[in-house]
Design an enzyme around this catalytic site. Structure first.
Site, PDB file in Angstrom:
ATOM      1  CG  ASP A  25     103.011  85.661  30.780  1.00  0.00           C
ATOM      2  OD1 ASP A  25     103.381  84.556  30.348  1.00  0.00           O
ATOM      3  OD2 ASP A  25     102.322  85.796  31.814  1.00  0.00           O
TER       4      ASP A  25
ATOM      5  CE1 TYR B   2      98.246  85.908  36.311  1.00  0.00           C
ATOM      6  CE2 TYR B   2      99.185  86.894  34.349  1.00  0.00           C
ATOM      7  CZ  TYR B   2      99.277  86.010  35.385  1.00  0.00           C
ATOM      8  OH  TYR B   2     100.400  85.239  35.522  1.00  0.00           O
TER       9      TYR B   2
ATOM     10  CE  LYS C 222     101.003  82.585  32.568  1.00  0.00           C
ATOM     11  NZ  LYS C 222     100.682  84.008  32.399  1.00  0.00           N
TER      12      LYS C 222
ATOM     13  CG  HIS D  16      97.781  80.025  35.565  1.00  0.00           C
ATOM     14  ND1 HIS D  16      97.095  81.206  35.429  1.00  0.00           N
ATOM     15  CD2 HIS D  16      98.926  80.352  36.210  1.00  0.00           C
ATOM     16  CE1 HIS D  16      97.800  82.196  35.956  1.00  0.00           C
ATOM     17  NE2 HIS D  16      98.907  81.695  36.441  1.00  0.00           N
TER      18      HIS D  16
END
Length: 279
Positions: free
Chosen positions: A47, A52, A77, A110
């Protein structure tokens, strides 16, 4: 032998491994290494997210792993600056390029960011992405109940899964009931409390851990699994990466699950409130 992780039905053609490896706050320069360690330990569910900034590292680890693509489940996401329809399509394509993949198994919005007013448009874009095959399943993350129900009413399409902050101190029971009504799987982020509380030192948790010869983290993860929740713990410590996966084979008694159920707190949220997040 790696632990056997159960699958849950996500779409008619694609199950989701119930325990995965999350890379939230994993620095880009170490993402490849720790993802490779997770894959070697036996994880098959990864994930990540645009926000990120480590999709490239995750993708390099996948490419070097030698694991067949169909044996991996990869989630990423859509970030909050790309909710407009065309922007969402382009953002997904950019994520695929960074990951080095032709498709992702699950694509999530997200955050709803209600103040932007584009959460329905973002969801319509994900429906289109699934229809054209760039993503196999679609869902959302961090949607308050009103926005979750609005996107379903507006499109007639319910998310396959909803990823939310969830742990024994913040159990989201009302939202989980809504999920059940719509056939939506619940997925937990921050399943161990993100180190923001004394959850792993709570006597109810440590007592159960001692009884099983397990770690408190394993007990908390096993509690999630017992409730049918998909969970994605994160660690960059090799021993804990392995330890977390082993939680898939820890079976709690009904009384132990009930004891952890009693830990729910009205003020247990540790992350941002989806209803008021603005960016």
């Amino acid at each position: 032998m790696p632990a056997t992780v159960p699958d849950l039905p996500l779409t008619p053609a694609r199950p989701i491994p119930q325990l995965g490896y999350g890379v939230f706050k994993v620095e880009p320069e170490v993402a490849e290494e720790v993802t490779a360690q997770a894959l070697a330990a036996g994880y098959r569910h990864l994930d990540t997210a645009t926000a990120y900034r480590n999709e490239e590292g995750v993708g390099r680890a996948i490419a070097a792993s030698g694991i067949a693509r169909e044996d991996l489940f990869v989630t990423t996401k859509l970030w909050n600056d790309a909710h407009a329809f065309d922007d969402a399509i382009a953002a997904c394509e950019a994520s695929l390029e960074r990951l080095g993949l032709e498709y992702v198994d699950l694509y999530l919005v997200h955050w709803a960011v209600p103040s932007q007013g584009q959460y329905v448009e973002a969801w319509k874009a994900l429906i289109a992405l699934q229809e054209c095959g760039l993503v196999r399943a679609i869902g959302v993350s961090n949607y308050p109940r009103p926005q979750l129900e609005e996107i379903i009413e507006a499109t007639g399409v319910a998310p396959a899964i909803h990823q939310i902050e969830l742990h024994p101190y913040f159990q989201q029971r009302e939202l989980r009931e809504v999920h059940e009504q719509h056939g939506i799987l619940t997925e937990a982020w921050g399943p161990l409390g993100q180190g923001k509380s004394d959850l792993l030192e709570n006597p109810a948790v440590t007592g159960i851990a001692e009884a099983h010869g397990a770690s408190p983290a394993q007990v908390v993860l096993a509690w999630h699994l017992a409730h049918g929740i998909v969970t994605i713990p994160k660690s960059v410590t090799p021993s804990r990466i392995v330890e977390n996966l082993a939680a898939a084979e820890l079976e709690l008694t009904a009384a132990e699950v009930a004891a952890i159920d009693e830990l729910d707190r009205p003020d247990g949220r540790g992350g941002a409130d989806p209803a008021t997040k603005t960016a």
